[in-house]
Design an enzyme around this catalytic site. Structure first.
Site, PDB file in Angstrom:
ATOM      1  N   ASN A 130     -33.854  23.826  -0.912  1.00 27.13           N
ATOM      2  CA  ASN A 130     -33.647  24.046  -2.342  1.00 27.13           C
ATOM      3  C   ASN A 130     -32.191  23.754  -2.728  1.00 27.13           C
ATOM      4  O   ASN A 130     -31.259  24.234  -2.083  1.00 27.13           O
ATOM      5  CB  ASN A 130     -33.979  25.521  -2.634  1.00 27.13           C
ATOM      6  CG  ASN A 130     -33.348  26.017  -3.895  1.00 27.13           C
ATOM      7  OD1 ASN A 130     -33.650  25.539  -4.978  1.00 27.13           O
ATOM      8  ND2 ASN A 130     -32.431  26.961  -3.771  1.00 27.13           N
ATOM      9  N   HIS A 166     -37.364  38.385   0.077  1.00 32.19           N
ATOM     10  CA  HIS A 166     -37.026  37.103  -0.563  1.00 32.19           C
ATOM     11  C   HIS A 166     -35.671  36.635  -0.023  1.00 32.19           C
ATOM     12  O   HIS A 166     -34.625  37.145  -0.406  1.00 32.19           O
ATOM     13  CB  HIS A 166     -36.954  37.335  -2.073  1.00 32.19           C
ATOM     14  CG  HIS A 166     -36.899  36.099  -2.906  1.00 32.19           C
ATOM     15  ND1 HIS A 166     -36.816  34.820  -2.384  1.00 32.19           N
ATOM     16  CD2 HIS A 166     -36.917  35.928  -4.265  1.00 32.19           C
ATOM     17  CE1 HIS A 166     -36.785  33.937  -3.377  1.00 32.19           C
ATOM     18  NE2 HIS A 166     -36.854  34.591  -4.525  1.00 32.19           N
ATOM     19  N   TYR A 211     -30.907  33.332  -3.883  1.00 34.11           N
ATOM     20  CA  TYR A 211     -30.600  34.736  -4.181  1.00 34.11           C
ATOM     21  C   TYR A 211     -29.825  35.344  -3.011  1.00 34.11           C
ATOM     22  O   TYR A 211     -29.432  34.645  -2.080  1.00 34.11           O
ATOM     23  CB  TYR A 211     -31.886  35.486  -4.552  1.00 34.11           C
ATOM     24  CG  TYR A 211     -32.412  34.999  -5.887  1.00 34.11           C
ATOM     25  CD1 TYR A 211     -31.709  35.287  -7.059  1.00 34.11           C
ATOM     26  CD2 TYR A 211     -33.530  34.183  -5.970  1.00 34.11           C
ATOM     27  CE1 TYR A 211     -32.134  34.794  -8.288  1.00 34.11           C
ATOM     28  CE2 TYR A 211     -33.961  33.681  -7.199  1.00 34.11           C
ATOM     29  CZ  TYR A 211     -33.255  33.992  -8.357  1.00 34.11           C
ATOM     30  OH  TYR A 211     -33.661  33.497  -9.567  1.00 34.11           O
ATOM     31  N   THR A 271     -41.977  34.878 -11.165  1.00 34.41           N
ATOM     32  CA  THR A 271     -41.369  35.783 -12.140  1.00 34.41           C
ATOM     33  C   THR A 271     -41.961  35.525 -13.513  1.00 34.41           C
ATOM     34  O   THR A 271     -42.053  34.392 -13.952  1.00 34.41           O
ATOM     35  CB  THR A 271     -39.846  35.524 -12.164  1.00 34.41           C
ATOM     36  OG1 THR A 271     -39.308  36.025 -10.946  1.00 34.41           O
ATOM     37  CG2 THR A 271     -39.170  36.218 -13.338  1.00 34.41           C
ATOM     38  N   ASN A 327     -34.336  30.459  -2.369  1.00 36.70           N
ATOM     39  CA  ASN A 327     -34.003  30.069  -3.747  1.00 36.70           C
ATOM     40  C   ASN A 327     -32.640  30.523  -4.256  1.00 36.70           C
ATOM     41  O   ASN A 327     -32.447  30.729  -5.456  1.00 36.70           O
ATOM     42  CB  ASN A 327     -35.108  30.545  -4.710  1.00 36.70           C
ATOM     43  CG  ASN A 327     -36.412  29.777  -4.488  1.00 36.70           C
ATOM     44  OD1 ASN A 327     -36.429  28.815  -3.714  1.00 36.70           O
ATOM     45  ND2 ASN A 327     -37.476  30.171  -5.150  1.00 36.70           N
TER      46      ASN A 327
HETATM   47  C1  LIG Z   1     -42.328  30.680 -13.632  1.00 40.16           C
HETATM   48  C2  LIG Z   1     -41.936  30.680 -12.180  1.00 40.16           C
HETATM   49  C3  LIG Z   1     -41.293  31.783 -11.639  1.00 40.16           C
HETATM   50  C4  LIG Z   1     -40.969  31.837 -10.273  1.00 40.16           C
HETATM   51  N1  LIG Z   1     -40.457  32.990  -9.738  1.00 40.16           N
HETATM   52  C5  LIG Z   1     -40.291  33.096  -8.389  1.00 40.16           C
HETATM   53  C6  LIG Z   1     -39.965  34.340  -7.795  1.00 40.16           C
HETATM   54  O1  LIG Z   1     -39.874  35.393  -8.443  1.00 40.16           O
HETATM   55  N2  LIG Z   1     -39.776  34.364  -6.456  1.00 40.16           N
HETATM   56  C7  LIG Z   1     -39.895  33.237  -5.678  1.00 40.16           C
HETATM   57  O2  LIG Z   1     -39.715  33.311  -4.457  1.00 40.16           O
HETATM   58  N3  LIG Z   1     -40.245  32.061  -6.220  1.00 40.16           N
HETATM   59  C8  LIG Z   1     -40.467  31.966  -7.540  1.00 40.16           C
HETATM   60  N4  LIG Z   1     -40.900  30.780  -8.083  1.00 40.16           N
HETATM   61  C9  LIG Z   1     -41.174  29.649  -7.191  1.00 40.16           C
HETATM   62  C10 LIG Z   1     -42.653  29.610  -6.770  1.00 40.16           C
HETATM   63  O3  LIG Z   1     -43.004  30.698  -5.935  1.00 40.16           O
HETATM   64  C11 LIG Z   1     -42.977  28.310  -6.014  1.00 40.16           C
HETATM   65  O4  LIG Z   1     -42.223  28.245  -4.818  1.00 40.16           O
HETATM   66  C12 LIG Z   1     -42.703  27.093  -6.888  1.00 40.16           C
HETATM   67  O5  LIG Z   1     -43.258  27.242  -8.170  1.00 40.16           O
HETATM   68  C13 LIG Z   1     -43.256  25.825  -6.275  1.00 40.16           C
HETATM   69  O6  LIG Z   1     -44.643  25.934  -6.083  1.00 40.16           O
HETATM   70  P1  LIG Z   1     -45.685  25.220  -7.108  1.00 40.16           P
HETATM   71  O7  LIG Z   1     -45.375  23.756  -7.037  1.00 40.16           O
HETATM   72  O8  LIG Z   1     -47.035  25.560  -6.514  1.00 40.16           O
HETATM   73  O9  LIG Z   1     -45.474  25.789  -8.452  1.00 40.16           O
HETATM   74  C14 LIG Z   1     -41.231  30.710  -9.440  1.00 40.16           C
HETATM   75  C15 LIG Z   1     -41.860  29.596 -10.005  1.00 40.16           C
HETATM   76  C16 LIG Z   1     -42.228  29.570 -11.341  1.00 40.16           C
HETATM   77  C17 LIG Z   1     -42.960  28.380 -11.883  1.00 40.16           C
END
Ligand SMILES: Cc1cc2nc3c(=O)[nH]c(=O)nc-3n(C[C@H](O)[C@H](O)[C@H](O)COP(=O)(O)O)c2cc1C
Length: 370
Positions: A232, A175, A180, A32, A178
């Site tokens: 989570n 989705h 939702y 996001t 997390n």
């Molecule tokens: C800024 C930000 C926004 C995120 N928004 C979403 C989202 O819209 N939908 C979702 O399923 N996960 C979202 N996540 C989670 C990421 O998809 C991912 O699972 C999480 O960052 C862990 O992976 P990473 O360690 O590679 O960052 C978001 C993560 C970040 C950092």
């Protein structure tokens, strides 16, 4: 070098998702970024952002969480996919990504009690959830959804999925992670319903499976995917005994929709994107075993090293969230072991181009990674 030569690591071997051949297994995780306008219409800079991240041909991108309907929202400046204006704006994104030779799925969601109640209030919508349970850091108690409303949500997910395909997306990621709405139905910490949508594992999974049933009927299983996060613990999630519920859900997906594009599962070492300590017994191998050999995307806290290992040993595709924010050419950097840029959290959720489309590419041009 032939594609099947053992000298090419699995992470950089082609793989099939749905009917699409990807050139490698480094995937952009949904993130996001709040760059849609006040009517939840994607802004032009989103096309640039996604095109940059799809610059290596054959990359799979997954969009940020996108609202299925106004009532299913509850945060300003998220993109949506219910109106024609939104569909037209998303076309610019999908065209830009396809021009790069890459693929893009849209992640669709309703927020349930993950919404900001004041945002819903201001628009005349109720703050709702499977059950009337307040978040521990929240100040309002959501209203429990009626059965009729649950059916309307299934229709809204389906409408969003159909619009996604109209907008040119290669597929739709539902989705269910997390904390939702769908995740709130799955887990016993947030679902205390006494009707056919609560209680037993089968009842708690009913909403998720009704959404998948309706979406696959509308757009095809090969264009449908599901994201899950059994571990989570943000938003008061993390039921005590997660495995039986998630094992049941994924077994049902195998039985009923065997050619689903992929499942996308978040590793226990992150909650949302914050690191968390993995507890004994927490791992996703039980889901890999049920789902294999179908496409399995692993996400959460991956590094270059864990990505190679996860692809090599588990056959996974590997999604990156934070690293893809800051490295538009991430697959090239991983393939060539180039230094990685660290992202700036201050601009994750701001609305301009800064910290969004201005992260540098390591090299000019996009050399072949084969
Ligand atoms: C800024 C930000 C926004 C995120 N928004 C979403 C989202 O819209 N939908 C979702 O399923 N996960 C979202 N996540 C989670 C990421 O998809 C991912 O699972 C999480 O960052 C862990 O992976 P990473 O360690 O590679 O960052 C978001 C993560 C970040 C950092």
């Amino acid at each position: 070098m032939s594609e099947s030569s053992p000298a090419v690591p699995k992470l950089f071997q082609p793989t099939l998702v749905g009917k699409y051949v990807l050139s490698h297994r480094v995937v952009q995780s949904p993130v996001t970024r709040f760059r849609a306008d006040d009517e939840h219409v994607p802004k032009d800079l989103m096309a640039t952002y996604y095109a940059q991240r799809g610059s290596v041909p054959g990359t799979l991108l997954i969009t940020e969480g996108t609202m299925i309907s106004p009532a299913g929202g509850g945060m300003d400046n998220l993109p949506g996919i219910w109106s024609n204006k939104q569909v037209e704006a998303w076309k610019r994104v999908t065209n830009a990504v396809h021009k790069q030779g890459s693929r893009i799925f849209i992640q669709i969601f309703a927020l349930g009690r993950g919404a900001v109640p004041e945002v819903l209030d201001a628009q005349g919508f109720d703050y709702v959830a499977p059950s009337a349970i307040k978040l521990s850091d929240g100040d309002k108690t959501p209203r429990s959804l009626t059965t009729k409303e649950i059916k309307e949500y299934v229709d809204a997910y389906t409408n969003a999925a159909v619009n996604g395909i109209r907008a040119g997306f290669d597929g739709v990621e539902i989705h269910a992670a997390n904390g939702y709405l769908i995740d709130q139905f799955l887990q016993d910490v947030s679902n205390k319903r006494m009707d056919e949508y609560g209680g037993s594992i089968a009842n708690r999974c009913r909403f998720a499976l009704e959404v998948v049933e309706s979406v696959t009927k509308a757009i095809g299983a090969h264009r449908t995917a599901v994201r899950l996060s059994p571990w989570n613990d943000t938003k008061d999630m993390r039921m005590a005994d997660a495995k039986p519920t998630f094992a049941y859900l994924v077994s049902q997906l195998v039985d009923r929709y065997s050619d689903l594009a992929y499942i996308h599962v978040i590793e226990p070492r992150v909650s949302s994107y914050m690191p968390r300590e993995v507890q004994p017994g927490e791992d996703n191998d039980f889901l890999r075993e049920i789902w294999r050999p179908r496409p399995f995307i692993s996400a959460g806290g991956h590094t270059r090293e864990t990505a190679f290992e996860s692809a090599e040993h588990d056959g996974d595709l590997v999604a990156f969230g934070r690293l893809f924010i800051a490295n538009p050419d991430l697959p090239v950097r991983i393939a060539k072991n180039l230094p990685l840029t660290k992202g700036n959290r201050e601009t994750y959720y701001t609305q301009g181009p800064e910290g969004y489309i201005d992260y540098p590419f390591a090299e000019t041009g996009f050399p072949s990674i084969q």
